[in-house]
Design a protein around this motif. Structure first.
Motif, PDB file in Angstrom:
ATOM      1  N   PRO A   1       0.799  -1.228   0.000  1.00  0.00           N
ATOM      2  CA  PRO A   1       0.000   0.000   0.000  1.00  0.00           C
ATOM      3  C   PRO A   1       0.833   1.280   0.000  1.00  0.00           C
ATOM      4  N   VAL A   2       1.941   1.288   0.731  1.00  0.00           N
ATOM      5  CA  VAL A   2       2.785   2.483   0.753  1.00  0.00           C
ATOM      6  C   VAL A   2       3.442   2.684  -0.609  1.00  0.00           C
ATOM      7  N   ALA A   3       3.943   1.603  -1.207  1.00  0.00           N
ATOM      8  CA  ALA A   3       4.584   1.699  -2.513  1.00  0.00           C
ATOM      9  C   ALA A   3       3.587   2.150  -3.577  1.00  0.00           C
ATOM     10  N   VAL A   4       2.378   1.636  -3.514  1.00  0.00           N
ATOM     11  CA  VAL A   4       1.341   2.032  -4.474  1.00  0.00           C
ATOM     12  C   VAL A   4       1.006   3.508  -4.319  1.00  0.00           C
ATOM     13  N   GLN A   5       0.852   3.963  -3.075  1.00  0.00           N
ATOM     14  CA  GLN A   5       0.532   5.375  -2.824  1.00  0.00           C
ATOM     15  C   GLN A   5       1.637   6.284  -3.352  1.00  0.00           C
ATOM     16  N   ILE A   6       2.891   5.948  -3.067  1.00  0.00           N
ATOM     17  CA  ILE A   6       4.017   6.765  -3.503  1.00  0.00           C
ATOM     18  C   ILE A   6       4.109   6.778  -5.037  1.00  0.00           C
TER      19      ILE A   6
END
Length: 386
Positions: A286-291
């Motif tokens: 989720p963090v990688a997708v958001q970034i």
């Protein structure tokens, strides 16, 4: 002479009569020039017409096997070398991880080793090499063939790249920015009828190549297309990320592979390479997708400005980060269609590169071929038949 050779270089096989019709030259002149091109092995017989009566007319085609081209596409962390025929078709290639900051002597030395090995593999010698092309991840003075004040290429500023290759090869040497080579490869191979194209290379850094009217547009000093160092924030904004170039708020400082690694590490993710950051995003972290989605919107805002200013027919996206197209492309398209006028986007295509890692080598080979077979350069090949 060069004008006649150009008729054959697009792959068309022509008879003497067809050359006369295309050029308006007399039979005597056409025969004389075709005989010179045949003697120089620049063209060769390519079959015969089926006659309705009389003797069949011989067709002639461009002799792409007359010699070879050597090309090397350098990035910040990797290089790809290839030997190509005179139509830019890759005959053999190799690749290697590098660190561009190790300097020109070390890196070009590796390129030279790859060239020697590839020539041996394909049964060629340095005498068979008609031209050399090398692309680099930094600004290039194209006419001089040197890198100029590169932000990440320590020791390369003003280095005599042509002189290095002149020690072993007697042929023209072309040096260009990596994304320019990619843009030209995509244009010639996939969009030959599209005279206006914008190529984005998304990797450790961010770059753009611009094709205008079928030619690479380099600007007054070769600095055109440096989209990665256009600023996306105002001078008084807080928390602007520092870019590798020394400025703050650059597109690359938000979108470059190194910036994604920085942000993921700050969020507690264990990533040690750009590829690792990409794999994390592809896995749905989720963090990688958001970034990554934020990066797409930042890049999209920059691309929207380029679309409004330049009005390309197609935007091609390549490089490592193009693998994360699900997150990146959505943000790019969102911002481009929101911020650019309908006239500039009605027929605009935004696509992923289909040539992928071969776009640079192919573009280099075609650029070198265009240079050595230019009308004012063909005379050298006529007087020095291979």
């Amino acid at each position: 002479m060069g004008e006649i050779l150009a008729l054959f270089r697009d792959g068309t096989a022509l008879t003497r009569s067809e050359v006369m019709t295309s050029t308006g030259l007399s039979r005597t002149t056409v025969n004389q020039r075709l005989d010179q091109l045949l003697q120089a092995r620049l063209i060769a017989p390519a079959g015969e017409d089926s006659p309705t009566r009389g003797r069949p007319a011989t067709r002639f085609g461009f002799n792409a096997a007359r010699g070879v081209l050597l090309v090397a596409d350098l990035g910040a962390t990797g290089m790809r070398a290839a030997v190509c025929d005179l139509n830019g078709v890759i005959a053999s290639e190799s690749q290697q991880r590098i660190d561009i900051t190790e300097g020109p002597d070390r890196i070009i030395g590796l390129v030279g080793e790859h060239f020697t090995r590839l020539l041996a593999e394909t049964g060629n010698t340095p005498h068979d090499v008609h031209g050399i092309g090398m692309s680099v991840p930094g600004p290039v003075d194209f006419n001089r063939g040197v890198v100029v004040n590169p932000p990440i290429m320590t020791g390369w500023d003003g280095y005599d790249i042509r002189g290095w290759f002149a020690r072993s090869y007697d042929c023209p040497v072309l040096v260009d920015k990596d994304v320019n080579a990619m843009a030209f490869g995509e244009y010639r191979r996939n969009f030959p009828t599209t005279g206006h194209l914008l190529m984005l290379k998304l990797g450790t850094g961010i770059g753009a190549g611009v094709v205008v009217g079928g030619q690479i547009y380099r600007g007054a000093d070769g600095a055109a297309g440096d989209i990665g160092h256009s600023q996306m924030t105002q001078p008084d904004d807080e928390d602007q990320p520092l870019c590798r170039c020394g400025n703050v708020g650059c597109v690359e400082a938000y979108v470059g592979g190194w910036a994604l690694m920085r942000d993921l590490q700050a969020a507690g993710r264990d990533v040690a390479s750009v590829d690792a950051a990409i794999e994390l995003a592809l896995a749905g972290d989720p963090v990688a997708v958001q970034i990554t989605r934020r990066a797409g919107r930042v890049l999209g805002a920059a691309v929207a400005g380029a679309v409004s200013l330049f009005n390309p027919r197609v935007v091609v996206i390549g490089g490592q980060l193009a693998r994360v197209e699900g997150q990146l492309f959505a943000g790019i398209r969102e911002m481009v269609y929101r911020r650019s006028l309908p006239l500039a986007t009605t027929r605009l295509q935004i696509v992923r590169s289909s040539l992928d890692n071969t776009a640079g080598p192919i573009g280099l080979a075609l650029s070198v071929a265009d240079a050595i077979f230019a009308p004012d350069a063909v005379g050298r090949l006529i007087t020095d038949p291979a």
